[in-house]
Enzyme design. Sequence first.
Site, PDB file in Angstrom:
ATOM      1  N   HIS A  67       0.842  -1.201   0.000  1.00 24.30           N
ATOM      2  CA  HIS A  67       0.000   0.000   0.000  1.00 24.30           C
ATOM      3  C   HIS A  67       0.876   1.251   0.000  1.00 24.30           C
ATOM      4  O   HIS A  67       1.692   1.439   0.912  1.00 24.30           O
ATOM      5  CB  HIS A  67      -0.886  -0.015   1.250  1.00 24.30           C
ATOM      6  CG  HIS A  67      -1.893   1.080   1.289  1.00 24.30           C
ATOM      7  ND1 HIS A  67      -2.065   1.900   2.370  1.00 24.30           N
ATOM      8  CD2 HIS A  67      -2.803   1.497   0.354  1.00 24.30           C
ATOM      9  CE1 HIS A  67      -3.033   2.756   2.126  1.00 24.30           C
ATOM     10  NE2 HIS A  67      -3.497   2.534   0.908  1.00 24.30           N
ATOM     11  N   ARG A  68       0.724   2.073  -1.019  1.00 24.48           N
ATOM     12  CA  ARG A  68       1.552   3.283  -1.212  1.00 24.48           C
ATOM     13  C   ARG A  68       3.036   2.908  -1.151  1.00 24.48           C
ATOM     14  O   ARG A  68       3.854   3.638  -0.585  1.00 24.48           O
ATOM     15  CB  ARG A  68       1.229   4.358  -0.169  1.00 24.48           C
ATOM     16  CG  ARG A  68      -0.267   4.679  -0.056  1.00 24.48           C
ATOM     17  CD  ARG A  68      -0.562   5.790   0.924  1.00 24.48           C
ATOM     18  NE  ARG A  68      -1.959   5.747   1.349  1.00 24.48           N
ATOM     19  CZ  ARG A  68      -2.474   6.453   2.356  1.00 24.48           C
ATOM     20  NH1 ARG A  68      -1.707   7.301   3.019  1.00 24.48           N
ATOM     21  NH2 ARG A  68      -3.746   6.347   2.677  1.00 24.48           N
ATOM     22  N   GLU A 122       0.305  -0.578  -4.813  1.00 22.33           N
ATOM     23  CA  GLU A 122      -0.754   0.423  -4.989  1.00 22.33           C
ATOM     24  C   GLU A 122      -0.153   1.799  -4.750  1.00 22.33           C
ATOM     25  O   GLU A 122       0.592   1.988  -3.786  1.00 22.33           O
ATOM     26  CB  GLU A 122      -1.881   0.153  -3.980  1.00 22.33           C
ATOM     27  CG  GLU A 122      -3.122   1.002  -4.182  1.00 22.33           C
ATOM     28  CD  GLU A 122      -3.206   2.249  -3.298  1.00 22.33           C
ATOM     29  OE1 GLU A 122      -4.230   2.923  -3.351  1.00 22.33           O
ATOM     30  OE2 GLU A 122      -2.228   2.571  -2.572  1.00 22.33           O
ATOM     31  N   ASP A 146      -1.097   6.330  -5.426  1.00 19.75           N
ATOM     32  CA  ASP A 146      -2.145   7.322  -5.698  1.00 19.75           C
ATOM     33  C   ASP A 146      -1.589   8.377  -6.655  1.00 19.75           C
ATOM     34  O   ASP A 146      -0.418   8.752  -6.532  1.00 19.75           O
ATOM     35  CB  ASP A 146      -2.542   8.027  -4.398  1.00 19.75           C
ATOM     36  CG  ASP A 146      -2.915   7.028  -3.316  1.00 19.75           C
ATOM     37  OD1 ASP A 146      -4.030   6.498  -3.371  1.00 19.75           O
ATOM     38  OD2 ASP A 146      -2.066   6.764  -2.430  1.00 19.75           O
ATOM     39  N   HIS A 163      -0.638  10.908  -2.019  1.00 16.28           N
ATOM     40  CA  HIS A 163      -1.966  10.534  -1.548  1.00 16.28           C
ATOM     41  C   HIS A 163      -2.885  11.729  -1.313  1.00 16.28           C
ATOM     42  O   HIS A 163      -3.980  11.818  -1.875  1.00 16.28           O
ATOM     43  CB  HIS A 163      -1.877   9.703  -0.262  1.00 16.28           C
ATOM     44  CG  HIS A 163      -3.214   9.327   0.281  1.00 16.28           C
ATOM     45  ND1 HIS A 163      -3.898  10.110   1.193  1.00 16.28           N
ATOM     46  CD2 HIS A 163      -4.034   8.283   0.004  1.00 16.28           C
ATOM     47  CE1 HIS A 163      -5.064   9.540   1.462  1.00 16.28           C
ATOM     48  NE2 HIS A 163      -5.173   8.433   0.760  1.00 16.28           N
ATOM     49  N   GLU A 223      -4.207   4.268  -8.314  1.00 17.15           N
ATOM     50  CA  GLU A 223      -5.481   4.843  -7.851  1.00 17.15           C
ATOM     51  C   GLU A 223      -5.576   6.280  -8.332  1.00 17.15           C
ATOM     52  O   GLU A 223      -4.727   7.124  -8.010  1.00 17.15           O
ATOM     53  CB  GLU A 223      -5.607   4.795  -6.319  1.00 17.15           C
ATOM     54  CG  GLU A 223      -6.969   5.385  -5.928  1.00 17.15           C
ATOM     55  CD  GLU A 223      -7.189   5.625  -4.445  1.00 17.15           C
ATOM     56  OE1 GLU A 223      -6.503   5.033  -3.600  1.00 17.15           O
ATOM     57  OE2 GLU A 223      -8.091   6.445  -4.153  1.00 17.15           O
ATOM     58  N   LYS A 263      -6.635   9.441  -7.730  1.00 20.21           N
ATOM     59  CA  LYS A 263      -7.092  10.142  -6.531  1.00 20.21           C
ATOM     60  C   LYS A 263      -7.622  11.514  -6.935  1.00 20.21           C
ATOM     61  O   LYS A 263      -8.724  11.905  -6.573  1.00 20.21           O
ATOM     62  CB  LYS A 263      -5.914  10.258  -5.556  1.00 20.21           C
ATOM     63  CG  LYS A 263      -6.237  10.803  -4.209  1.00 20.21           C
ATOM     64  CD  LYS A 263      -7.206   9.924  -3.450  1.00 20.21           C
ATOM     65  CE  LYS A 263      -6.523   8.855  -2.622  1.00 20.21           C
ATOM     66  NZ  LYS A 263      -7.537   8.025  -1.916  1.00 20.21           N
ATOM     67  N   ASP A 307      -0.073  -2.040   4.314  1.00 17.53           N
ATOM     68  CA  ASP A 307       1.107  -1.223   4.619  1.00 17.53           C
ATOM     69  C   ASP A 307       2.299  -2.116   4.957  1.00 17.53           C
ATOM     70  O   ASP A 307       3.444  -1.676   4.927  1.00 17.53           O
ATOM     71  CB  ASP A 307       0.835  -0.323   5.831  1.00 17.53           C
ATOM     72  CG  ASP A 307      -0.271   0.690   5.588  1.00 17.53           C
ATOM     73  OD1 ASP A 307      -0.552   1.012   4.419  1.00 17.53           O
ATOM     74  OD2 ASP A 307      -0.857   1.165   6.591  1.00 17.53           O
TER      75      ASP A 307
HETATM   76  O1  G3P Z   1      -6.563   1.691  -2.916  1.00 17.31           O
HETATM   77  C1  G3P Z   1      -6.842   1.293  -1.620  1.00 17.31           C
HETATM   78  C2  G3P Z   1      -6.709   2.415  -0.638  1.00 17.31           C
HETATM   79  O2  G3P Z   1      -5.472   3.033  -0.839  1.00 17.31           O
HETATM   80  C3  G3P Z   1      -7.812   3.442  -0.741  1.00 17.31           C
HETATM   81  O3  G3P Z   1      -7.780   4.401   0.273  1.00 17.31           O
HETATM   82  O4  G3P Z   1      -7.222   6.579   1.283  1.00 17.31           O
HETATM   83  O5  G3P Z   1      -5.537   4.758   1.285  1.00 17.31           O
HETATM   84  O6  G3P Z   1      -6.136   5.918  -0.834  1.00 17.31           O
HETATM   85  P1  G3P Z   1      -6.618   5.456   0.505  1.00 17.31           P
HETATM   86 CA    CA Z   2      -4.838   4.700  -2.332  1.00 17.08          CA
END
Ligand code: G3P
Ligand code: CA
Length: 222
Positions: A3-4, A30, A32, A45, A97, A99, A217
């Site tokens: 994640h990120r 993943e 953003d 993000h 993503e 965003k 994460d």
């Molecule tokens: O893509 C999954 C998750 O990252 C979505 O929420 O706020 O972490 O971008 P957020």
């Molecule tokens: Ca995200």
Amino acid sequence: MGHRGAKAYVAENTMESIQEALRFNVDGIEIDVHECASGELVVFHDFTLDRMTNGTGEIGKHTLKELKALKVNEHYQIPILAEVMNLIDKTCLLNIELKGKHTAAKTCEIIDRYVKEKGWRYTDFIVSSFQHHELEDVYKLNKNIPLAVLTKANVAEAIEFAETIDAKIIHPNFALLTRENVNFAQQQGYKVNTWTVNDEETIARMKSYGVDGIISDYPDRI
Ligand code: G3P
Ligand code: CA
């Protein structure tokens, strides 16, 4: 999927965080994206710079030159999408993503370029968003790009919208999931990738539901 990048270990959405995720041999990463004032897609993000950098204000109102002069968590730079793609270089799936607004067309352009010129396949990507309009734009521009509908509200609604853009994947927050709705979604032909699942107990529960992917994460825990 990281994640990120590997957010728990290195500042989110930085090259170093993505490098860390790659070191964990992730199946996917993943990130953003937003469009900045000079038009590039930047990997970040928040809509504002304040939490993660020494800058302030909306990211979309700053040029790339201005953004590159900032420090993320005192050490790192904000990358552009192309830098992240060059770093990953097809070693794992990239979940972009959308965003910020107006990110669909430029994301389609770069994906297309990397497929045509750099040996990526469309299936090396998932483009996801909470913003239905951005996903609809991608669908209009290029039907080959795998789409995922993000939701923190309702699995059935995500499926309902997914049908309209021929998305085959849903990305629900883990708190929405039950064994039954994961089963239901999969029976309808959807893959279910859930986020952001960090503790061992919840990771085990999501695995027991048979989800297709877990975004964390701590990708090393998956
Ligand atoms: O893509 C999954 C998750 O990252 C979505 O929420 O706020 O972490 O971008 P957020
Ligand atoms: Ca995200």
